[in-house]
Design a protein around this motif. Structure first.
Motif, PDB file in Angstrom:
ATOM      1  N   PRO A 269       0.767  -1.265   0.170  1.00 56.59           N
ATOM      2  CA  PRO A 269       0.131  -0.109  -0.032  1.00 56.59           C
ATOM      3  C   PRO A 269       0.823   1.354   0.020  1.00 56.59           C
ATOM      4  CG  PRO A 269      -0.683  -1.732   1.640  1.00 56.59           C
ATOM      5  CD  PRO A 269       0.369  -1.963   1.119  1.00 56.59           C
ATOM      6  N   LEU A 270       2.060   1.073   0.372  1.00 59.45           N
ATOM      7  CA  LEU A 270       2.898   2.428   0.480  1.00 59.45           C
ATOM      8  C   LEU A 270       3.106   3.072  -0.941  1.00 59.45           C
ATOM      9  CD1 LEU A 270       4.937   1.655   3.755  1.00 59.45           C
ATOM     10  CD2 LEU A 270       3.074   3.078   3.617  1.00 59.45           C
ATOM     11  N   ARG A 280      -6.610   8.246  -9.058  1.00 59.99           N
ATOM     12  CA  ARG A 280      -7.132   6.730  -8.309  1.00 59.99           C
ATOM     13  C   ARG A 280      -8.814   6.815  -8.462  1.00 59.99           C
ATOM     14  NH1 ARG A 280      -4.737   6.767  -2.394  1.00 59.99           N
ATOM     15  NH2 ARG A 280      -3.326   8.633  -3.028  1.00 59.99           N
ATOM     16  N   VAL A 281      -9.261   8.113  -8.421  1.00 59.82           N
ATOM     17  CA  VAL A 281     -10.651   8.398  -8.555  1.00 59.82           C
ATOM     18  C   VAL A 281     -11.283   8.075  -9.827  1.00 59.82           C
ATOM     19  CG1 VAL A 281     -12.645  10.079  -8.599  1.00 59.82           C
ATOM     20  CG2 VAL A 281     -10.790  10.195  -6.651  1.00 59.82           C
ATOM     21  N   TYR A 284     -10.544   3.582 -10.241  1.00 61.05           N
ATOM     22  CA  TYR A 284     -11.089   2.561  -9.596  1.00 61.05           C
ATOM     23  C   TYR A 284     -12.360   2.804  -9.415  1.00 61.05           C
ATOM     24  CZ  TYR A 284      -6.159   1.831  -8.167  1.00 61.05           C
ATOM     25  OH  TYR A 284      -4.847   1.650  -8.125  1.00 61.05           O
TER      26      TYR A 284
ATOM     27  N   SER B  43       1.130  -1.739   6.648  1.00 59.36           N
ATOM     28  CA  SER B  43       1.231  -0.482   6.476  1.00 59.36           C
ATOM     29  C   SER B  43       0.205   0.148   5.653  1.00 59.36           C
ATOM     30  CB  SER B  43       2.630  -0.475   5.692  1.00 59.36           C
ATOM     31  OG  SER B  43       2.302  -0.926   4.772  1.00 59.36           O
ATOM     32  N   ASP B  44      -0.203   1.486   5.642  1.00 56.23           N
ATOM     33  CA  ASP B  44      -1.046   2.160   5.101  1.00 56.23           C
ATOM     34  C   ASP B  44      -0.848   3.675   5.236  1.00 56.23           C
ATOM     35  OD1 ASP B  44      -3.395   3.097   4.047  1.00 56.23           O
ATOM     36  OD2 ASP B  44      -4.478   1.101   4.299  1.00 56.23           O
ATOM     37  N   ASP B  45      -0.649   4.242   3.971  1.00 57.96           N
ATOM     38  CA  ASP B  45      -0.345   5.668   4.238  1.00 57.96           C
ATOM     39  C   ASP B  45      -1.580   6.533   4.466  1.00 57.96           C
ATOM     40  OD1 ASP B  45       0.573   6.595   0.943  1.00 57.96           O
ATOM     41  OD2 ASP B  45      -1.240   5.424   1.838  1.00 57.96           O
ATOM     42  N   GLN B 192      -9.983  -3.269  -2.227  1.00 55.63           N
ATOM     43  CA  GLN B 192      -8.624  -2.652  -2.366  1.00 55.63           C
ATOM     44  C   GLN B 192      -8.720  -1.250  -2.883  1.00 55.63           C
ATOM     45  OE1 GLN B 192      -5.192  -3.450  -0.882  1.00 55.63           O
ATOM     46  NE2 GLN B 192      -5.128  -1.268  -1.611  1.00 55.63           N
ATOM     47  N   GLN B 193      -9.430  -1.384  -4.243  1.00 54.88           N
ATOM     48  CA  GLN B 193      -9.404  -0.330  -5.025  1.00 54.88           C
ATOM     49  C   GLN B 193     -10.456   0.858  -4.309  1.00 54.88           C
ATOM     50  OE1 GLN B 193     -10.717  -1.738  -8.980  1.00 54.88           O
ATOM     51  NE2 GLN B 193      -8.990  -3.275  -8.892  1.00 54.88           N
ATOM     52  N   LEU B 194     -11.402   0.502  -3.752  1.00 56.54           N
ATOM     53  CA  LEU B 194     -12.454   1.551  -3.156  1.00 56.54           C
ATOM     54  C   LEU B 194     -11.713   2.246  -2.187  1.00 56.54           C
ATOM     55  CD1 LEU B 194     -15.672  -0.222  -3.282  1.00 56.54           C
ATOM     56  CD2 LEU B 194     -15.017   1.806  -4.638  1.00 56.54           C
ATOM     57  N   ASP B 196      -8.184   2.718  -2.070  1.00 57.72           N
ATOM     58  CA  ASP B 196      -7.173   3.727  -2.746  1.00 57.72           C
ATOM     59  C   ASP B 196      -8.068   4.684  -3.180  1.00 57.72           C
ATOM     60  OD1 ASP B 196      -5.060   1.257  -4.386  1.00 57.72           O
ATOM     61  OD2 ASP B 196      -5.104   2.280  -2.248  1.00 57.72           O
ATOM     62  N   ARG B 197      -9.125   4.643  -3.885  1.00 59.25           N
ATOM     63  CA  ARG B 197      -9.948   5.658  -4.435  1.00 59.25           C
ATOM     64  C   ARG B 197     -10.394   6.676  -3.387  1.00 59.25           C
ATOM     65  NH1 ARG B 197     -14.402   6.300  -8.664  1.00 59.25           N
ATOM     66  NH2 ARG B 197     -15.567   7.986  -7.698  1.00 59.25           N
ATOM     67  N   ASP B 199      -9.107   6.863  -0.371  1.00 62.19           N
ATOM     68  CA  ASP B 199      -8.042   7.157   0.506  1.00 62.19           C
ATOM     69  C   ASP B 199      -8.486   6.709   2.047  1.00 62.19           C
ATOM     70  OD1 ASP B 199      -5.709   9.870   1.678  1.00 62.19           O
ATOM     71  OD2 ASP B 199      -5.492   7.952   0.738  1.00 62.19           O
ATOM     72  N   GLU B 263       0.160  16.418   3.245  1.00 58.78           N
ATOM     73  CA  GLU B 263       0.046  15.990   1.918  1.00 58.78           C
ATOM     74  C   GLU B 263      -1.093  16.075   1.380  1.00 58.78           C
ATOM     75  OE1 GLU B 263       1.477  12.486  -0.613  1.00 58.78           O
ATOM     76  OE2 GLU B 263       0.463  11.854   1.369  1.00 58.78           O
ATOM     77  N   ARG B 264      -1.236  16.261   0.077  1.00 57.85           N
ATOM     78  CA  ARG B 264      -2.647  16.486  -0.541  1.00 57.85           C
ATOM     79  C   ARG B 264      -3.033  17.773  -0.398  1.00 57.85           C
ATOM     80  NH1 ARG B 264      -2.971  11.403  -0.593  1.00 57.85           N
ATOM     81  NH2 ARG B 264      -2.983  11.132   1.489  1.00 57.85           N
TER      82      ARG B 264
END
Lengths: 392, 264
Positions: A269-270, A280-281, A284, B43-45, B192-194, B196-197, B199, B263-264
């Motif tokens: 994930p990193l 990403r939007v 996915y 881990s997951d940011d 997983q994708q959702l 990511d999408r 965050d 970030e972001r």
């Protein structure tokens, strides 16, 4: 200096000028090879929690073996039945296709029975309240008459039996598709694309029982099948060649690299932070049911680079180690069904006896060996039969 | 000739690298932690901005767990052994000032769509600042269309975000005798994708349990009731511990750095 040589060679192969891909009468062995590879990948992917599944395409990009299988099947179906339809006419050609469709349907029912038997057996012996919800899958055994009826209609499909109904649906309408493809190839492609787009926009799909829809939407996936047929119809080894390699090779490569990176970020994930949020939007979730354009593009890039890298006359296709793959690809439907059956059996063994890594590798390799062996037996059988017929 | 040399050099480096990795493993003492997991699984940011700002404003940490039967602790040796209760215990130790409370809104046989419908009715009135959404099992079992699954999960996350609530997703359980024979994977991919999408943090329970089972730390194929309950207790305890750590890390990451821009 050394690195330069290798890269140079690769670049030379990728950017070489077009040459007439004469496949005079003989089979383009690449089709058999890659379809055989797709079948091996499908088998490996269907043995759950399989250590060797890490070798397959789905872990390195957005598309998987299904795309390869459907596309190549479209191509070879056009080869196999196009000639018959041209020579003997629509009715006979169509009848041959429907006969094949029927065979696949029967194979599907057999696999359904095997699957049900396995589930019932495991469920009867597996009693752990921690997994009480997962066990609900066997609920359909309480209403067998309904479940079986729905299975006959292809509306009730346990997981893993999703590609066969797609293939049945594609074959069932193929007589008509093929007729149009032979006469009006570009119009057929346009129509097929329109259906694909409409199915995605308006959410058209076929229903399953008790709820939901087909995992592989035939209305969308037919586009890939027709695309394969079109490539054959227009002798498209040359169509690939017409795309300017200096532009498209880097594009295809870039897309494949991006896809690889994205898929990697799902396991690590990193890495995901490197992909900007807006991307990403946009990306996915990637639609498996409706053949997401992202998957289609990935497959197209893969196919393009493969066709550029691998010549129809490539030497390795004739080596002895490539033979099992070639033979599996040649008898793709039987090997596909066998592969699904073996994946059930393999899973059963892993669960009942020993699920260690060594066993997973052993089961996978045995399965591939059995598939290859069976393909060889069928080849021998065909050859003997053909010789008999010739001999009188 | 050049290619051959390059390949041999590459092979040599690969072997060297493998050798170093293995040597490293031998050198390090075995971890005493039975819940040990590789870095990539924990881990997951993603950052818990909303929860962090709620805590900074002085609110206690209120967590609502939406899920199906595993969130009720089925299979464990008793009430209080399920991961939500254990999570509360862990968080009380790690964040005592936040006075964490975990509320469970789980029911047998709930799909993601069912849970989505409950957000308005049951979740929002309880005014959580963090929601743990455990889903996927029932949907996979009932073969819910991926499209619908993605739609409700995405919609649910967006709705909760809109109300200033952070979300943590959790996927299904792993069982070696996996009766589903297959399509868990696609639902997992979608989760997983959702994640990511949108965050959000994803707790990859399936992969975690699979790691424990395959490494022998927690075997999931016990046949008698006591052993089954014991492993269930262990699994829930370990999940809770990792989840607590991920929450703390997610909250810490939300604290503004004095030198760098967020970030972001």
């Amino acid at each position: 200096m050394l690195r330069f040589t290798v890269l140079d060679r690769v670049r030379g192969v990728l950017l070489r000028p077009p040459r007439t891909e004469a496949v005079p009468g003989g089979r383009d062995l690449r089709l058999d090879f890659f379809r055989g590879l797709a079948l091996w990948f499908i088998f490996l992917d269907h043995v759950p929690s399989n250590a060797l599944a890490w070798l397959t395409v789905r872990n390195y990009g957005f598309s998987d073996a299904t795309e390869i299988f459907v596309f190549i099947s479209g191509y070879t179906a056009t080869v196999a039945y196009g000639e018959a339809m041209r020579r003997e006419g629509f009715l006979y050609g169509g009848a041959r296709i429907l006969r094949r469709c029927w065979q696949v349907y029967i194979a599907h029912l057999v696999l359904f029975v095997v699957f049900t038997a396995q589930i019932a057996y495991t469920a009867a012996r597996f009693k752990n309240p921690m997994f009480v919800e997962e066990m609900g899958i066997i609920g359909f055994i309480n209403e067998p008459e309904i479940a079986l009826g729905q299975a006959l209609l292809l509306k009730f499909r346990p997981a893993n039996l999703d590609v066969l109904p797609l293939y049945i649906a594609l074959l069932a309408v193929f007589p008509v598709t093929l007729w149009f493809l032979l006469r009006f190839p570009r119009a057929t492609l346009a129509g097929s694309f329109a259906l694909y787009a409409a199915a995605r926009v308006f959410d058209w799909n076929l229903p399953t029982y008790p709820e939901g829809e087909w995992v592989f939407n035939p209305l969308a996936w037919q586009f890939l099948f027709v695309l394969g047929g079109l490539c054959r119809r227009l002798q498209t080894a040359n169509l690939w060649e017409r795309l300017e390699p200096r532009v498209f090779v880097p594009l295809a490569g870039a897309w494949l690299f991006f896809a690889f990176f994205a898929v990697l970020s799902w396991s690590f994930p990193l890495l995901g932070g490197w992909i900007p949020l807006w991307l990403r939007v946009l990306l996915y979730p990637i639609d498996k049911t409706g053949l997401d354009p992202v998957r289609l593009l990935h497959f197209a890039s893969l196919a393009y680079l493969t066709v550029r890298l691998v010549d129809a006359q490539a030497a390795f296709l004739r080596r002895s180690w490539a033979r099992p793959l070639l033979l599996c690809g040649r008898h793709s439907l039987q090997i596909f069904c066998l592969g699904i059956f073996l994946s059930f059996a393999g899973h059963f063994i892993l669960v009942q006896f020993n699920g260690s890594m060594i066993m997973q590798i052993g089961v996978s390799l045995s399965g591939l060996a059995i598939m290859s062996g069976w393909a060889m037996v069928m080849t021998w059988y065909d050859r003997v039969g053909a010789a008999r017929k010739r001999g009188g | 000739m050049g290619a051959g040399k390059l390949l041999s050099a590459a092979a040599l480096w690969l072997l060297l690298g493998c050798g170093l990795a293995l040597a490293e493993d031998d050198a390090a003492p075995p971890p005493p932690d039975p819940c040990a997991l590789p870095e990539s699984l924990t881990s997951d940011d993603s950052v818990l901005h909303r929860t962090a700002s709620a805590l900074t404003a002085g609110n206690p940490l209120r967590i609502v767990v939406m899920g199906s039967v595993s969130s009720l602790g089925f299979g464990t040796s008793g009430l209080g052994k399920g991961y939500p209760h254990r999570l509360e215990d862990e968080l009380r130790q790690l964040l005592p000032n936040a006075k964490p409370v975990v509320l469970i809104l789980a029911r047998l046989g709930q799909t993601a769509a069912d849970m989505f419908a409950r957000i308005e009715r049951d979740v929002l009135p309880r005014r959580p600042n963090l929601v743990i959404w455990q889903t996927g099992t029932v949907d996979a079992r009932r073969a819910v269309s991926f499209h619908d699954f993605a739609r409700v999960v995405n919609g649910g996350i967006e709705q909760l975000h809109h109300h200033g609530i952070d979300v943590i997703l959790m996927d299904m359980q792993y069982s070696p005798k996996s009766l589903n024979l297959g399509d868990y994977e696609t639902y997992q991919d979608y989760l997983q994708q959702l994640s990511d999408r949108n965050d959000v943090i994803l707790v990859r329970r399936y992969d975690m349990m699979r790691h424990w089972h395959e490494s022998g730390d927690i075997r999931l194929d016990a046949d008698d009731k006591t052993a089954q309950e014991r492993t269930a207790d262990q699994v829930h305890a370990c999940i809770a511990r990792h989840m607590a750590r991920m929450i703390v890390i997610g909250l810490r990451a939300a604290e503004p750095e004095p030198s760098s821009a967020p970030e972001r």
